[in-house]
Design an enzyme around this catalytic site. Structure first.
Site, PDB file in Angstrom:
ATOM      1  N   SER A 167       0.865  -1.175   0.000  1.00  0.00           N
ATOM      2  CA  SER A 167       0.000   0.000   0.000  1.00  0.00           C
ATOM      3  C   SER A 167       0.903   1.225   0.000  1.00  0.00           C
ATOM      4  CB  SER A 167      -0.878   0.008   1.262  1.00  0.00           C
ATOM      5  OG  SER A 167      -1.505   1.261   1.452  1.00  0.00           O
ATOM      6  N   TYR A 186      -2.024  -0.917  11.423  1.00  0.00           N
ATOM      7  CA  TYR A 186      -2.106  -1.151   9.979  1.00  0.00           C
ATOM      8  C   TYR A 186      -0.820  -0.735   9.268  1.00  0.00           C
ATOM      9  CZ  TYR A 186      -3.263  -0.499   5.092  1.00  0.00           C
ATOM     10  OH  TYR A 186      -3.235  -0.536   3.723  1.00  0.00           O
TER      11      TYR A 186
END
Length: 279
Positions: free
Chosen positions: A133, A146
């Site tokens: 990501s 995360y």
């Protein structure tokens, strides 16, 4: 190309779902895995084999890879896409949830990779594509767990590229921005459950609104999952793939800004942008 065998994890929705379809269209024999098998039923219409696959279960992962290797001898391509976003203040999110976040996003990826390496190494060829990501290069408040996992995937992938390169195995990182899946909405809902009513509630509502802006077609930061899937296919088929592929609305500009700006300046610019998204 029709003989090339691919496993895609996290294929029940979003990027994984679209990647399975795109790889099949490109000529791969595709095995799509996820816990929610019912969500993958439409993939069968594309000639894709659906697997029950839980990346937190050793038995499930071993069984899936053995099934594919028994049928075809080896795996040519592994797309590690399974993952989710656990948000909330570090103070309030239970450690068990933090461990689960790493179990899914990092340890599951690592174990699936371990399982396919011997066959790839023996054949002196193979490709592992890890869906990270832009969150592996940037950060958000209330996103420590995360972002910790995505930073870990970046570092792990770079190390793997060096150690597996001499064995003919490519390792590629995909760095999407927000996609038009349920990911952002689910992450935002989890954030509000963890921190929406406590001392971090103001931040929580701002970040949840920003996360929601990445979910659903037409939102400001939303990129169709099929665009990410097409990038994954490009990386899968390239003779000499790039080491990483940023993809999606704002991905390149955000990463460029992170490289250029000092930390404090990036903090201010990014946080102000989130406030505007929240209205």
């Amino acid at each position: 190309m029709a003989s090339r065998i691919a496993i895609v994890t996290g294929a029940s929705t979003g990027i994984g779902f679209e990647t399975a379809i795109a790889l099949r269209a490109a000529g791969f024999i595709v095995y799509a895995g996820a816990r929610r098998v019912d969500k993958m039923e439409p993939l069968k219409q594309h000639g894709i084999t659906v697997l029950s696959l839980d990346v937190t279960s050793e038995e499930s992962m071993v069984s899936a890879v053995r099934l594919v290797e028994a049928a075809h001898g080896r795996v040519h391509l592994l797309v590690n896409n399974a993952g989710y976003g656990s948000y909330g203040s570090l103070e309030e999110v239970p450690l068990d949830e933090g461990r689960r976040q790493f179990e899914v996003n990092v340890m599951g990826l690592a174990r699936m990779t371990q399982l396919v390496i011997p066959g790839m190494r023996s054949a002196q060829s193979g490709r592992i594509i890890n869906v990270a990501s832009i969150g592996g290069k940037i950060y958000e408040p209330l996103g420590a767990w995360y972002h910790g996992t995505k930073f870990a995937v970046e570092g792990m992938s770079d190390s793997l590229r060096l150690e597996l390169g001499p064995h003919g195995i490519d390792v590629v990182i995909i760095e999407p921005s927000g996609t038009d899946s349920e990911w952002g909405t689910i992450a935002g809902e989890g954030l509000l459950m963890a921190s929406g009513g406590g001392p971090y509630r103001e931040q929580a509502h701002i970040v949840a609104a920003a996360l929601a802006s990445t979910s659903g077609t037409g939102h400001v930061l939303s990129t169709p999952a099929r665009i990410v899937a097409s990038t994954i296919v490009r990386a899968a088929m390239a003779k000499r793939p790039r080491t990483r592929y940023p993809v999606g609305r704002g991905a390149w500009s955000v990463l460029a800004m992170r490289r250029i700006l000092p930390d404090r300046a990036f903090d201010t610019v990014f946080w102000n942008f989130y406030r505007r998204l929240a209205g």
